[in-house]
Structures are given as C-alpha cells and as structure tokens.
Design an enzyme around this catalytic site. Structure first.
Site, short mmCIF file in Angstrom:
data_model
loop_
_atom_site.label_atom_id
_atom_site.label_comp_id
_atom_site.label_asym_id
_atom_site.label_seq_id
_atom_site.Cartn_x
_atom_site.Cartn_y
_atom_site.Cartn_z
N ASP A 56 21.61 15.59 14.44
CA ASP A 56 21.94 15.99 13.06
C ASP A 56 21.37 17.36 12.68
OD1 ASP A 56 19.39 15.00 12.92
OD2 ASP A 56 19.82 13.53 11.34
N SER A 60 5.03 -15.08 29.02
CA SER A 60 5.09 -13.66 28.61
C SER A 60 5.71 -13.54 27.23
CB SER A 60 5.94 -12.86 29.60
OG SER A 60 7.29 -13.23 29.48
N ASP A 107 19.39 8.84 20.24
CA ASP A 107 18.89 7.98 19.17
C ASP A 107 19.96 7.16 18.43
OD1 ASP A 107 16.33 8.95 19.67
OD2 ASP A 107 16.60 10.65 18.31
N GLU A 137 10.74 -11.13 22.13
CA GLU A 137 10.37 -12.17 21.16
C GLU A 137 10.21 -11.61 19.75
OE1 GLU A 137 9.46 -12.09 24.28
OE2 GLU A 137 9.71 -14.13 25.04
N GLY A 186 17.05 17.36 21.24
CA GLY A 186 16.62 16.62 22.44
C GLY A 186 17.75 16.51 23.44
N ASP A 194 21.71 8.06 15.93
CA ASP A 194 21.42 8.17 14.50
C ASP A 194 22.43 9.05 13.75
OD1 ASP A 194 20.63 10.52 15.66
OD2 ASP A 194 18.67 10.62 14.72
N ARG A 242 -0.82 -5.62 26.58
CA ARG A 242 -0.73 -4.24 27.08
C ARG A 242 0.20 -3.45 26.16
NH1 ARG A 242 -4.72 -5.17 29.06
NH2 ARG A 242 -5.25 -5.58 31.22
N GLN A 257 13.14 7.61 28.95
CA GLN A 257 14.33 7.17 28.21
C GLN A 257 15.37 8.27 28.08
OE1 GLN A 257 12.87 4.67 24.59
NE2 GLN A 257 11.19 5.94 25.26
N ARG A 302 13.67 7.96 16.86
CA ARG A 302 13.27 8.66 15.62
C ARG A 302 13.31 7.64 14.48
NH1 ARG A 302 14.58 15.03 15.35
NH2 ARG A 302 16.75 14.68 15.81
N THR A 339 22.61 12.95 21.27
CA THR A 339 21.24 12.46 21.03
C THR A 339 21.16 11.02 21.50
OG1 THR A 339 19.70 11.69 19.34
CG2 THR A 339 21.93 12.07 18.61
N ARG A 346 13.84 23.68 20.73
CA ARG A 346 13.77 23.58 19.26
C ARG A 346 13.61 25.02 18.76
NH1 ARG A 346 14.78 17.95 18.58
NH2 ARG A 346 13.62 16.89 20.20
#
Ligand code: ADP
Length: 323
Positions: free
Chosen positions: A104, A217, A128, A188, A12, A130, A246, A254, A172, A126, A73
């Site tokens: 990775d 909210s 993520d 919350e 990505g 991770d 919603r 992102q 992921r 990445t 990919r």
C-alpha cells in the site's frame, strides 16, 4: 500511444514479483513496447537507474523468489520535489508509463506519480495480504505455505518433548498469515490484532491443552507486532502455565522461496492485464484478483476499501482447535 514502459518493485520483496515482471515484459513485446527495469524501487527511479529488460534473462528467473531488480525503502519519495525529479528521469528516456509492484505504501507513490502525469498501474506485491481490493496479494500464498511447513516441523519436535511453541508470523497489521496458517496447522490458539489475547489467556489455553487434555504439543500462532518481546512473553507464559515453552519467530524465511504455482499464474494474468490497460491509455489503476478474475480498481479506492473483518472466523477456529 505507449512506446516505453518502466517496471519497479517496491516495499518488502515477495515471491512472484519476478513472474509478474516477466509477464509485463512479454506482453509489452507483443505490442511492440520497449520495457525498462528500474533498480531498487523508487530510489532507482529518482536516480534514473534503469536497465533494458533484454539485459536480464527473465525466463530463467521468473520462478525464483525475491525480486531480481531489487527493492529499497525510500521514504524521501513522499516529497513532491523528489517525485518531480523521478518523473524527469522517465521523461529523459521518453518512458510513458510505469508498473509498480508493491504494497500500500508503494501504491501511494504510484498514485502521486499518476497525479504528476505518469501513466501508472499498481500490482499488489506483498506477502501480508493487506490490500483489500484483491483476494490475494502477490507472495501471500507462498508465504502461507512456507509458514505451514515450518509450523509442521516445529510441531514434530514439540510433540517429541511435550512442549509448547509460540510461533510469530509476519503480516504487519493484517492477521491473515496467522489466521490461515493457524487453520492449516490446527494451531491451538491464534492471536491477531483483531483477536488479541493476554498472557493469562495464553497460559490458560496451554494448561487446558497440556495438563487437562494431556496433549503432547500446543502451538500458539501469533501475528507480529502484538507482543514487543517474544522472549519475555515466553518466560511469563512458562511461569504461569508450568509447561516448557519455546518462542520462535519465523522472520525472513517467510519472504523467500519459489512462488507457488497459483502465484505464478496470478502474476502472469495481472502482468498481461497491466500492459493491456496502459496500451488503452488507462492510468492510476490497481489490479487484483477477485473470485479468480483479474479486476481493476482506481488506486485511491483500493487504498480506502475497508479490510474484511476476520474476528468471528478467528474466534470460531480457536474454539474448534481447543476441543
Ligand atoms: P509497501 O509498499 O510494501 O507498503 P512501504 O510502506 O515501505 O512498503 O512503501 C514502499 C515505498 O513506497 C516507500 O519506501 C516509499 O518509497 C514509497 N511510499 C510509501 N508511502 C508513500 C507516500 N505516502 N507517498 C509517496 N511514496 C510513498
């Protein structure tokens, strides 16, 4: 002595990849090393799709999001036969070394190339977060800020209409984007793979916040791949809580955007280090940032480090945000 280095981005895309490329190219120039950019990740390596770095204006592009050299990919790279062809493309151009910027999966490809005799360095690219051998991966900080700004906007409109938003974020299997954006926005409830919640749990929090406490909210931040169908989840939660809800998947916004200052600094330092290591003849190394310093870890070790558990922290944050 290294004379030519190739650079590829894989997996990505992530903001900061371009600033990493620029730093590698500039540092290589200092050593008199020629640099080649590989188009479209491992697929371009296999096809021998290389361009000289001087053909692309990296200074103009270094603060832009995405990756200017493309990424795809390419699962075929798991095959030895394909990797051998990729190596032969490097050999044809007498390219001695390769810097891989990716996650990775890309690291695994880099390690296997190292085992075939290509000098490789891997940079953690990445959003993520991770990869456990680094505090931060390239793109994570930018994505985190993008999510925080988006949730703040969502909160404005939810508050105006007394509504609940279930916001799904990327990561992921890693809950860092959900957890830390949840902290930064006062969500919350934060739901991650490590801290899963049932529909009943979510509805209970909503009722407490919106009915008992009379809040205007409530934001539920959820990591991707936990609920198969966000729409069905929202419908069920709405039925159980009685509050209009919603569902919003932040999706690919992102990934985009200009890298934060921190990201540009981190990638510049790692880019420089990658060339220094190759210059010294090192290979099979993953770079990362630990406590503000660039660190080197053998790729297999980097892939095997157990991810730090965020379970207790997530629970702690969920408790204070529900008070
Ligand atoms: P990321 O690098 O972000 O984890 P992927 O898991 O999709 O993303 O991996 C990116 C690319 O790395 C794959 O498309 C493939 O070309 C290569 N790759 C992934 N896993 C392996 C593997 N086990 N062996 C060799 N190459 C791999």
């Amino acid at each position: 002595m290294i004379k030519k280095i190739a650079i590829l981005t894989s997996g990505g895309d992530a903001p900061g990849m371009n600033s990493a490329i620029r730093a590698i190219v500039k540092k290589a120039e200092v050593h008199g090393i020629e640099t080649f950019l590989v188009k479209e990740g491992y697929s371009g390596l296999y096809k021998g799709d290389f361009v000289l770095s001087s053909k692309i204006d990296l200074d103009e592009n270094f603060a832009n999001g995405g990756t200017i050299i493309g990424s795809t990919r390419f699962p075929q790279f798991k095959k030895l036969k394909i990797r051998k062809i990729a190596k032969s493309k490097l050999d044809e151009k007498e390219i001695d070394a390769l810097v891989v910027i990716g996650g990775d999966g890309s690291y695994k490809g880099a390690q296997l190339l190292h085992e075939l005799g290509v000098k490789t360095i891997a940079l953690p690219g990445t959003i993520d977060n991770d990869i456990s051998s680094t505090d931060f991966t390239i793109g994570y900080d930018t994505a985190l800020n993008t999510i925080v700004h988006a949730i703040e906007k969502i909160r404005d409109t939810m508050k105006s209409h007394r509504r609940v938003a279930i916001v799904e974020v990327m990561g992921r299997g890693c809950g860092d984007l959900a957890l830390f954006s949840g902290i930064a926005t006062g969500s919350e409830l934060i739901v991650t793979k490590e801290n899963p919640k049932t529909i009943d749990d979510i509805a209970k929090v909503i009722k407490e916040q919106m009915i008992k406490k009379g809040k205007r909210s409530t934001i539920i931040t959820v990591s991707e791949n936990i609920f198969d169908d966000l729409y069905a989840l929202r419908k069920e939660v709405e039925k159980k809580s009685g509050i209009i809800t919603r569902e919003i998947s932040l999706s690919h916004i992102q990934r985009g955007g200009k890298p934060t200052a921190g990201e540009r600094i981190m990638t510049t330092l790692m880019g420089i280090k990658s060339v220094d290591l190759l210059y010294k003849g090192k290979s099979g190394i993953a770079l990362g940032m630990l406590n503000g310093k660039v660190v080197s870890t053998p790729i297999p070790e980097s892939l095997n480090i157990k991810r730090k558990s965020r379970k207790n922290l997530t629970e702690k944050i969920n408790k204070i945000n529900q008070i």
